[in-house]
Write a protein that holds these residues in place. Structure first.
Motif, short mmCIF file in Angstrom:
data_model
loop_
_atom_site.label_atom_id
_atom_site.label_comp_id
_atom_site.label_asym_id
_atom_site.label_seq_id
_atom_site.Cartn_x
_atom_site.Cartn_y
_atom_site.Cartn_z
N ALA A 1 32.98 -12.52 -23.99
CA ALA A 1 32.04 -13.64 -23.83
C ALA A 1 31.52 -13.67 -22.39
N ALA A 2 32.40 -13.47 -21.43
CA ALA A 2 31.97 -13.52 -20.02
C ALA A 2 30.99 -12.39 -19.71
N LEU A 3 31.19 -11.25 -20.36
CA LEU A 3 30.32 -10.09 -20.06
C LEU A 3 28.88 -10.30 -20.52
N ALA A 4 28.67 -11.30 -21.39
CA ALA A 4 27.29 -11.59 -21.80
C ALA A 4 26.44 -11.96 -20.58
N PHE A 5 27.09 -12.46 -19.53
CA PHE A 5 26.34 -12.84 -18.32
C PHE A 5 26.24 -11.70 -17.31
N TRP A 6 26.90 -10.59 -17.60
CA TRP A 6 26.85 -9.46 -16.67
C TRP A 6 25.61 -8.62 -17.01
N LYS A 7 24.50 -9.05 -16.45
CA LYS A 7 23.23 -8.42 -16.80
C LYS A 7 23.12 -7.06 -16.12
N VAL A 8 22.73 -6.08 -16.92
CA VAL A 8 22.54 -4.72 -16.41
C VAL A 8 21.10 -4.60 -15.93
N GLY A 9 20.87 -4.10 -14.72
CA GLY A 9 19.49 -3.93 -14.28
C GLY A 9 19.38 -3.42 -12.86
N ASP A 10 18.16 -3.35 -12.41
CA ASP A 10 17.86 -2.93 -11.04
C ASP A 10 18.51 -3.91 -10.07
N GLY A 11 19.09 -3.39 -9.01
CA GLY A 11 19.77 -4.25 -8.05
C GLY A 11 18.89 -5.27 -7.37
#
Ligand code: NAP
Ligand code: MG
Length: 503
Positions: free
Chosen positions: A330-340
Motif C-alpha cells: 500500500a505504501a509503495l503506491a506513493f513511490w512514484k517512478v519518474g524523472d528526478g
C-alpha cells in the motif's frame, strides 16, 4: 510516465558547466588528457548524452601523483592545523552556495530525485566537510610512561605524533556520487593528505564541480586532483602505484578484492574498502507498524535500491508477515517512478541499461526459483532505465534474490516462526555481506541481544541505517575493510610516529 516531462529550467551555472570542455583536474588546473578517449555522460532518465568528458590514462595518474607528492610538502604542509580547518570550512560554505548546481548535476548524471540530491549536498556535502574541519586541530598523539633505551626512570620521554599518511588514491562508485566523493575528500584533507579522486565513469560530474569549488576555497594546487577514466586503467593505475600510500575505495566486492591484491603486489599501500551489502531488516510482531512500514520502503528503495546499506532482506515474524507485506505494498503506491526533476518522483531510473538488465535478470531468477511476486517486477517507460519497486514474498534463504546484492529496487521477504534469537540471528547472518541492518521491536532487551548477534558493521534498533558524519560506518565479512565517517573515518588517513628522547 513521461520521463522528460515537467523538467524545470536548469540554472545558468549548471548549463555553463555542462557546456565546458571536461578535462582532468591536476595540480590546480584543468589539463588535457594524455589519451584520445572521451566518455559520453548519459542522463539515465532520458538516455540523452548530456556532455562528454576526457578519459585519463596511466600517464595522467603519474602526473597527478607527482603533483600530489609535491603538494604534500608545500603550502599545504605549511598551514597550521587550524588554518587547514578554515580552508575546509570555506569549502563547506561554497558547497552550500553551489547547492542547486551540484544537485541539478547529480540528478542529470545519476537520476536520483532532486529533493534527495539537495538533501545529500547539504548533509553529505557541506555538513560532512564541516564535521571533518572540526577534527583538524584535534588530531593528537600520546605520551607513553615507560623508560626504554636503558634510560633511568624520568630520564626519557616517549611521544607519538599522528602524521598524514601521504598521497591518497580515492575510487568511488556512481550510486551517490557527491556523497562518495566527499567521504573521501573531507577526511583526506583534514588529515593533511593530498588526494587523487577517480570518479565512476557513469556519474563523474559533481566530483568535477567539487574541484572548482575546492580551488575557490583555497585548497592549494596539487592537494585535490580529479582524474576521470575507466576502472581497469585509471583505477588500476592508482591501486598499483608505487608512490601512492593509501587507496580508499567504495564499490563492489569483486573490484575491492582486485584493489587489495594490487596494493599487496605493489608497495603494500594501505587500503580501506567499503563494499557491497544485503542487509537484514528484522521485524517482530510488537514493532510499531506505523513506523516500520515506511522505514522498510525507505530501507529497500532509497536511491532505487542502488544503495549499499539497503535493507533488502526483510525477515518478518509469521504472525505479522501478511500485514507487513500488505502495508508495504500500500505504501509503495506513493513511490512514484519518474524523472528526478518531477517533484513527486521517489524512484528515479537505474544508472544504466546494463544495471536495469541486471536487475531484471534477478527478478526473473526470483520468479523462476519460486518466490511470490507481490508487486512490481517490470521495467517501465519508453526512455530511461526505470524499474518498478518490486517485492517478493515466500522467499527461502538459498534463493539468488536473497543471497546476491541486486543493487536495484527489489525487496525479498522471508518469514520466521520463532522467538529463538539464535535461529533468527542465523537467518540474519546467512549471507556473505555484513554492512548494515535493523531490528524492530518494543522489547528493548530482545533488541539489544539480537543486535549483538548480527555480524554487521551497523545494526540499528527501530530505525534503519542511521547515517551521520559522526557515526562510523563500514562492513564486516565481505562488505569491506575499515570504517568511514566519524573519528574512525579519519584514522586510515593518518600514520603514527613514535619518538623516544633520552635526556
Ligand atoms: P564497481 O564496479 O566496483 O566500481 C567502483 C569504482 O571502481 C568505479 O570508479 C570503477 O570505475 C572502479 N573500478 C572498476 N574496475 C576497477 C579496477 N580493476 N581497479 C580499480 N578500480 C576499478 O562498483 P559500482 O558498480 O560502481 O557500484 C556498485 C557497488 O558499490 C555495489 O556493490 C555497492 O554495494 C557498492 N557500494 C558500497 C558502498 C559502501 O559504503 N559500502 C557505498 C556505495 C556503493 P568505472 O567507473 O570505470 O567502472
Ligand atoms: Mg550518468
Amino acid at each position: 510516465m513521461n520521463a522528460a516531462a515537467n523538467q524545470p529550467a536548469l540554472s545558468q551555472a549548471t548549463l555553463d558547466f555542462l557546456a565546458r570542455e571536461h578535462k582532468l583536474f591536476i595540480n590546480g588546473a584543468w589539463i588535457q588528457s594524455s589519451g584520445p578517449e572521451t566518455i559520453d555522460i548519459i542522463n539515465p532518465s532520458t538516455e540523452e548524452v548530456i556532455t562528454k568528458i576526457q578519459a585519463g590514462t596511466r600517464a595522467d595518474i603519474d602526473k597527478a601523483v607527482v603533483a600530489a607528492q609535491s603538494a604534500l610538502k608545500g603550502e599545504w604542509a605549511a598551514l597550521s592545523s587550524r588554518q587547514r580547518g578554515k580552508v575546509l570550512l570555506r569549502f563547506a560554505d561554497l558547497i552550500d552556495e553551489n547547492l542547486q548546481t551540484l544537485a541539478e548535476l547529480e540528478v542529470l548524471d545519476n537520476g536520483q530525485p532532486l529533493m534527495i540530491a539537495q538533501y545529500t549536498v547539504a548533509g553529505f556535502g557541506a555538513d560532512f566537510v564541516r564535521y571533518y574541519a572540526g577534527w583538524c586541530d584535534k588530531i593528537e598523539g600520546a605520551t607513553i610512561p615507560v623508560s626504554p633505551a636503558e634510560a633511568p626512570a624520568g630520564g626519557s620521554l616517549t611521544y607519538t605524533k599522528r602524521e598524514p599518511i601521504g598521497v591518497v588514491g580515492a575510487i568511488i562508485p556512481w550510486n551517490a556520487p557527491i556523497a562518495m566523493a566527499i567521504l573521501k575528500i573531507a577526511p583526506s584533507l583534514a588529515a593533511g593528505c593530498t588526494i587523487i579522486l577517480k570518479p565512476a565513469e557513469l556519474a563523474p560530474l559533481t566530483s568535477m564541480k567539487l574541484a572548482d569549488i575546492a580551488k575557490e576555497a583555497g585548497v592549494p594546487d596539487g592537494v585535490f586532483n580529479v582524474v576521470n577514466g575507466t576502472g581497469p586503467e585509471v583505477g588500476a593505475a592508482l591501486s598499483e602505484h608505487m608512490n601512492i600510500q593509501k587507496v580508499s575505495f567504495t564499490g563492489s566486492t569483486g573490484v575491492g578484492q582486485t584493489i587489495a591484491k594490487a596494493a599487496a603486489g605493489s608497495n603494500l599501500k594501505k587500503v580501506t574498502l567499503e563494499l557491497g551489502g544485503k542487509s537484514p531488516v528484522v521485524v517482530f510482531p510488537d514493532a510499531n507498524m506505523e513506523k516500520v512500514i515506511p522505514s522498510i520502503c525507505r530501507a529497500a528503495f532509497f536511491l532505487q535500491g542502488q544503495n549499499c546499506m539497503a535493507g533488502t532482506r526483510l525477515l518478518v515474524h509469521k504472525d505479522v508477515a501478511d500485514a507487513v507485506i500488505e502495508g508495504v505494498v500500500a505504501a509503495l503506491a506513493f513511490w512514484k517512478v519518474g524523472d528526478g526533476f518531477q517533484p513527486d518522483t521517489l524512484i528515479g531510473p537505474l544508472i544504466s541499461a546494463t544495471q536495469r538488465d541486471r536487475v531484471m535478470s534477478f527478478i526473473e531468477a526470483g520468479k523462476a526459483e519460486g518466490a511470490r511476486l507481490v508487486t512490481g517486477g517490470n521495467a517501465v517507460g519508453e526512455k530511461g532505465y526505470f524499474v518498478e519497486p518490486t517485492v517478493f514474498a515466500d522467499c527461502k534463504p538459498d534463493m539468488t534474490i536473497v543471497q546476491e546484492e541486486i543493487f536495484g529496487p527489489v525487496l525479498s521477504v522471508l518469514t520466521f516462526d520463532t522467538y529463538d534469537l539464535d535461529e533468527i540471528a542465523q537467518l540474519a547472518n546467512d549471507n556473505v555481506y555484513g554492512l548494515s541492518g535493523s531490528v524492530w521491536t518494543q522489547d528493548i532487551s530482545r533488541a539489544h541481544k539480537l543486535v549483538s548477534m548480527i555480524d554487521s558493521g551497523q545494526v540499528s534498533i527501530n530505525c534503519h541505517a542511521a547515517v551521520d558524519p559522526a557515526i562510523p560506518f563500514g562492513g564486516n565479512k565481505m562488505s569491506g575493510w575499515g570504517r568511514e565517517f566519524g573519528k574512525e573515518g579519519l584514522e586510515p588517513f593518518l600514520k603514527t610516529k613514535a619518538t623516544t628522547v633520552v635526556f
